[in-house]
Design an enzyme around this catalytic site. Structure first.
Site, mmCIF file in Angstrom:
data_model
loop_
_atom_site.group_PDB
_atom_site.id
_atom_site.type_symbol
_atom_site.label_atom_id
_atom_site.label_comp_id
_atom_site.label_asym_id
_atom_site.label_seq_id
_atom_site.Cartn_x
_atom_site.Cartn_y
_atom_site.Cartn_z
ATOM 1 N N SER A 40 -30.289 -17.954 2.119
ATOM 2 C CA SER A 40 -31.735 -17.884 1.890
ATOM 3 C C SER A 40 -32.128 -17.812 0.422
ATOM 4 O O SER A 40 -33.273 -18.091 0.078
ATOM 5 C CB SER A 40 -32.343 -16.697 2.638
ATOM 6 O OG SER A 40 -31.947 -15.481 2.053
ATOM 7 N N LYS A 83 -34.420 -10.693 -1.630
ATOM 8 C CA LYS A 83 -35.410 -11.769 -1.774
ATOM 9 C C LYS A 83 -36.098 -11.634 -3.130
ATOM 10 O O LYS A 83 -35.949 -10.663 -3.832
ATOM 11 C CB LYS A 83 -36.484 -11.687 -0.683
ATOM 12 C CG LYS A 83 -35.989 -11.701 0.747
ATOM 13 C CD LYS A 83 -35.555 -13.052 1.198
ATOM 14 C CE LYS A 83 -35.108 -12.985 2.659
ATOM 15 N NZ LYS A 83 -34.317 -14.106 3.050
#
Length: 172
Positions: A40, A83
């Site tokens: 990701s 993230k």
């Protein structure tokens, strides 16, 4: 001669004991290592890379847009996620035809792997004390766009990623 050897052994045990204790304290309160299990965050952080995270990054300052953070996944706090912060408190975040807008301004992101698919996300305003996060590999990231609890609470951020190193498989 025997007392000298015993003193030498005790001094080495003390050195190793203090080093072990310092390592535990540093790992618990200053830095910790995270292994990235998914793609990701590619190409910024690759699957299997290990990242050192600094726990004290936000002791005297607030997280900023662009920081890469480690935090408990808002929908299941037993899992840690990594993230990039996209929206800070008060920001209006919107995606129109695969283009990210922050406060109605188009955002150019040179770190993303590829352009987002032509998707839309209704505008959201980041609540006070919270952050909107996304993975750099936008087309393969489960992030604030799709979570039930869309925002990461600032007081739950575990730290800021400061250094990555690859998975040296040839050492195994």
């Amino acid at each position: 001669m025997g007392k000298r050897i015993i003193k030498e052994i005790i001094s080495w045990v003390l050195v190793f004991g203090i080093a072990f204790l310092l390592a535990l304290i540093i790992n618990r309160f200053v830095i910790f290592k995270v292994e990235v299990p998914t793609g990701s965050m590619e190409n910024t952080i690759m699957t299997g890379d290990k990242v050192f995270t600094f726990r004290l990054s936000y002791l005297f300052s607030k997280p900023k847009r662009g920081d890469i953070i480690v935090f408990p996944f808002p929908d299941n706090e037993e899992l840690d996620y990594i993230k990039r912060i996209i929206g800070t408190p008060g920001d209006k975040i919107e995606i129109r035809e695969g283009i990210l807008y922050i406060n109605d301004q188009e955002v150019v992101e040179d770190y993303i792997m590829e352009p987002m698919e032509k998707e839309d996300m209704e505008a959201v305003v980041v609540p006070e004390g919270c952050y909107f996060v996304m993975g750099d590999n936008r087309n393969s990231s489960m992030d604030s766009r799709v979570w039930i609890n869309k925002f990461v609470e600032g007081d739950k951020i575990k730290g800021k990623a400061i250094f990555k190193y690859p998975n040296f498989t040839w050492l195994n």
